[in-house]
Design an enzyme around this catalytic site. Sequence first.
Site, PDB file in Angstrom:
ATOM      1  N   CYS A 222      -1.089   6.652 -40.648  1.00 35.70           N
ATOM      2  CA  CYS A 222       0.222   6.021 -40.774  1.00 35.70           C
ATOM      3  C   CYS A 222       1.187   7.009 -41.410  1.00 35.70           C
ATOM      4  O   CYS A 222       2.341   7.120 -41.003  1.00 35.70           O
ATOM      5  CB  CYS A 222       0.119   4.738 -41.603  1.00 35.70           C
ATOM      6  SG  CYS A 222      -0.600   4.989 -43.238  1.00 35.70           S
TER       7      CYS A 222
ATOM      8  N   CYS B  46       0.824  -1.191   0.000  1.00 33.39           N
ATOM      9  CA  CYS B  46       0.000   0.000   0.000  1.00 33.39           C
ATOM     10  C   CYS B  46       0.875   1.264   0.000  1.00 33.39           C
ATOM     11  O   CYS B  46       1.665   1.470   0.917  1.00 33.39           O
ATOM     12  CB  CYS B  46      -0.913  -0.025   1.221  1.00 33.39           C
ATOM     13  SG  CYS B  46      -2.116   1.281   1.184  1.00 33.39           S
TER      14      CYS B  46
HETATM   15  S1  SF4 Z   1      -6.212   2.838 -42.685  1.00 31.33           S
HETATM   16 FE1  SF4 Z   1      -4.770   3.072 -44.368  1.00 31.33          FE
HETATM   17  S2  SF4 Z   1      -4.199   5.234 -44.307  1.00 31.33           S
HETATM   18 FE2  SF4 Z   1      -5.156   4.760 -42.324  1.00 31.33          FE
HETATM   19  S3  SF4 Z   1      -3.399   4.227 -41.007  1.00 31.33           S
HETATM   20 FE3  SF4 Z   1      -4.202   2.306 -41.857  1.00 31.33          FE
HETATM   21  S4  SF4 Z   1      -2.940   1.965 -43.679  1.00 31.33           S
HETATM   22 FE4  SF4 Z   1      -2.659   4.108 -43.109  1.00 31.33          FE
END
Ligand code: SF4
Lengths: 435, 437
Positions: free
Chosen positions: A353, A139
């Site tokens: 991405c 704790c």
């Molecule tokens: S959905 Fe397509 S554009 Fe969006 S993060 Fe995934 S791979 Fe990249």
Amino acid sequence: MTDLTTDFLGIKSPNPFWLASAPPTDKEYNVRRAFEAGWGGVVWKTLGEDGPPIVNVNGPRYGAVWGADRRLLALNNIELITDRPLETNLEEIARVKADYPDRAVIVSLMVPCTEEAWRAILPRVAETGADGIELNFGCPHGMSERGMGSAVGQVPEYIEMVTRWCKQNYDKPVIVKLTPNITDIRYPARAAHKGGADAVSLINTVSSITSVDLDSFSPEPSIDGKGSHGGMCGPAVKPIALNMVAEIARDPECKGLPISGIGGVTTWRDAAEFMALGAGNVQVCTAAMTYGFKVVQEMISGLGDWMGKKGYASTSEFVGQAVPNVTDWQFLNLNYVTKAKIDQDKCIKCGRCFAACEDTSHQAIWMKPGRVFEVNDSECVACNLCINVCPVEDCITMERMAAGSVDPRTGRTVTDDYANWTTHPNNPGSGCAAE
Amino acid sequence: MAHSPRTPGIVAGRLASDTLARNFADLHPPLDAHEARVAADRCYFCHDAPCMEACPTAIDIPLFIRQIATETPLAAAATILSQNILGGMCARVCPTETLCEEVCVRETAEGKPVEIGRLQRFATDTAMAQGPQPFSRAAPTGKSVAVVGAGPAGLACAHRLAMHGHDVVVFDAREKPGGLNEFGIAAYKSTGGFARAEIDWLVAIGGIELRHGQALGRDMSLDALHTQYNAVFLGMGLAGVNALGLPGSELAGVEDAVGFIGRLRQAEDLSSLAVGRNVVVIGGGMTAIDAAVQAKLLGAEHVTIAYRRGREAMKASRFEQDLAAEKGVTILTGVQPAGFFGDGAVAEVELAYTDGSGETLRLAADQVLMAIGQKLEGAPGALTIEGGKIIVTGAGRTSRAGVWAGGDCASGGDDLTVTAVAEGRDAAEDIHASLVG
Ligand code: SF4
Ligand SMILES: Cc1cc2nc3c(=O)[nH]c(=O)nc-3n(C[C@H](O)[C@H](O)[C@H](O)COP(=O)(O)OP(=O)(O)OC[C@H]3O[C@@H](n4cnc5c(N)ncnc54)[C@H](O)[C@@H]3O)c2cc1C
Ligand SMILES: Cc1cc2nc3c(=O)[nH]c(=O)nc-3n(C[C@H](O)[C@H](O)[C@H](O)COP(=O)(O)O)c2cc1C
Ligand code: SF4
Ligand code: SF4
């Protein structure tokens, strides 16, 4: 139905799901209902020494971290050990254990760091017929200021000493519950082992401040405009707990020391992961506090389902299966070369991405006309970030490059041979560094 | 109740007041704070977001949604309003299903877009409830601009000019500002006097004078405006209506749908508004849908839309068509009106199939609403006009130097509120550049 019966330290329970020592196990009413709902065992809310009961705050005692749709990701509490009289708890424990002989009932204890104090309480606990004790050395608030809880758990010598006292004065299993608020979990675990502990359980809560009220400038939960740090638990602490469990499981000095896994177990899958990393069973608190006792039914059916699919007849068959795969960075195979690959049929063209790779990583994703996103293998270092930020599951995958092919980023031919940092030419410590 | 949906003729009070109130409540009810956070959490904060590109005013949608998610709706509103000062109205009336929400990646992913329109409404409503607009005037430039038309195009233009410190006079032929925001938009999209409240909030920036009952061509000429002001912006919409010239068009009960909707929007008490028992709406656009749905909601027993081509050719979006169907409107396609029959007042509509078969059918009708399009009316002859629109190039420049145009009366873009706002705003920037440059 798969048999989930688990034997932990010789204590049998119909499944590996125990309620951790916390409000859900603070009284007979709760524990009876928990057993009716299906929980395999309970660790009773921590008892203190006889005398005037513990005093809790009378304002809010929990803080929280939420995710989308107010999903509770973490709780933070400043509650102390049980605030009910010792005698009341002991009577209730005895009654419940007598009525539920097939369930595990463990009594959690925290008394001052003197042999006398422990000697006083242990026989009374033994009289209840409970299956074992758990020493609360975890704790992080309130009790630690009084020289108990994590104040003990942070000093391996104290752990060893108190564990030994307990083993000498109590003849059923002694579990030592560890605090994560230390730098290397192996030291307290080794100390418990040396002191003769039958098992360790971990983790207790992580010292934390969950939020600050930006009007009153008080940390939450706020008691009359002030807050103190609390202990955090719930899904957010699971990764911390998993690592600590694994560290102990693979420590040669802790070899053979059973582990009860605690920290963010919310679904059957979390439980299976803890157990794969070496926990013989798991303990749950936040999930029950969030969803009620019934949540164990999903854990039971889910674990049984998975075991059935895998062909495991007993939990012991998969406990520890992941431990040999936990290693140190220096032993990871540097000849394992992968590249991210985007499945154009699954891609929804959000561009996350791209933003992640372009702004913060390696500029390895192309954004082509028509919002077509493609990986440039000549730049991709396979960091995994694109996969982590992609909202579509399995849309981006890591593909291993076949032996014999050439990695366009490094110009090197990929090989099947294993080679790690210890033998890498750039490592000054490796044999080949000289030339 | 004096009347029911089955009472023959065009009568008021077919439905009880509470039913009417329910029927004309918000089509897209506002989100509460929690719902807004949940809805906002669904946004992926896309890179170079497709939704933003689909918005004619190019609102930074991912940014404002993130601002809602982080509980700063006023910042979200500022993001919206800096691109679109009528963001509140647009949140209510934009056909999002063919604009931002159509291209939302979550529409692609799961057929359920982020609720951009309702989130926009949450932010702008919160901001408007809390007080004044987040913009102020620049130091006065001493330049003045005449704006003709107090619809979305004219208002957006006036606001942006005022922000830049110019003095603006807005002339409108009607007795009330707002254009179709006030007289055209379906009552269940703009409820509770919102159009008027939004204008009061908008002109509070200062430097904008609204003059009512002032028609270009009747009360003043373009030449006069041009000499009196440093620049002129025309945002006069499409004030005329198309006519078919069919037999029986003069019968009582045959009227223009926009007029019917305008009456409805101005009615203090919906139970005093007369509607037919059997209503036939001619047309296939947003106006036809709005007229039909509202006639139904007022208590007409049967409402039929008669459209000459197929459903896919209708200008009204699929969502609008489904809305009509859901409210109980029948949509007949491949038919066009051949004549109206009745003794003094219309009693029947004759429809001819457009498949060349020569077949016809007759529908009982005590009210016929014509929704076959609006047309430009009163545009100064000195300007180049083609295809019923004032021809503009660049940011709304007409064929005459110093005169800009935007919104429904000008060429280019769809006839939508949001497009009118974008064109008014961009013309204002161009006017500003020409005045200070
Ligand atoms: S959905 Fe397509 S554009 Fe969006 S993060 Fe995934 S791979 Fe990249
Ligand atoms: C029934 C109906 C429903 C609609 N529903 C939608 C909808 O749901 N969503 C959407 O996005 N769009 C909708 N639209 C289209 C939208 O209303 C218009 O595109 C938009 O209002 C155009 O704005 P504007 O400023 O160009 O013209 P208007 O809104 O038409 O404003 C023009 C103004 O100019 C004034 N004016 C005209 N002639 C003169 C003159 N000679 N002198 C002075 N003043 C003059 C008028 O009185 C009017 O106030 C609808 C249209 C109709 C008819
Ligand atoms: C991929 C990654 C690499 C990191 N590397 C370092 C590092 O080299 N040195 C360091 O001090 N912190 C490093 N950090 C920790 C960050 O600086 C930061 O302290 C941590 O991520 C917590 O902040 P955040 O969760 O708010 O981002 C790293 C974090 C990430 C995610
Ligand atoms: S959970 Fe129960 S005890 Fe806790 S604050 Fe709410 S009502 Fe009170
Ligand atoms: S496309 Fe959809 S998910 Fe992406 S930024 Fe726009 S609203 Fe958000």
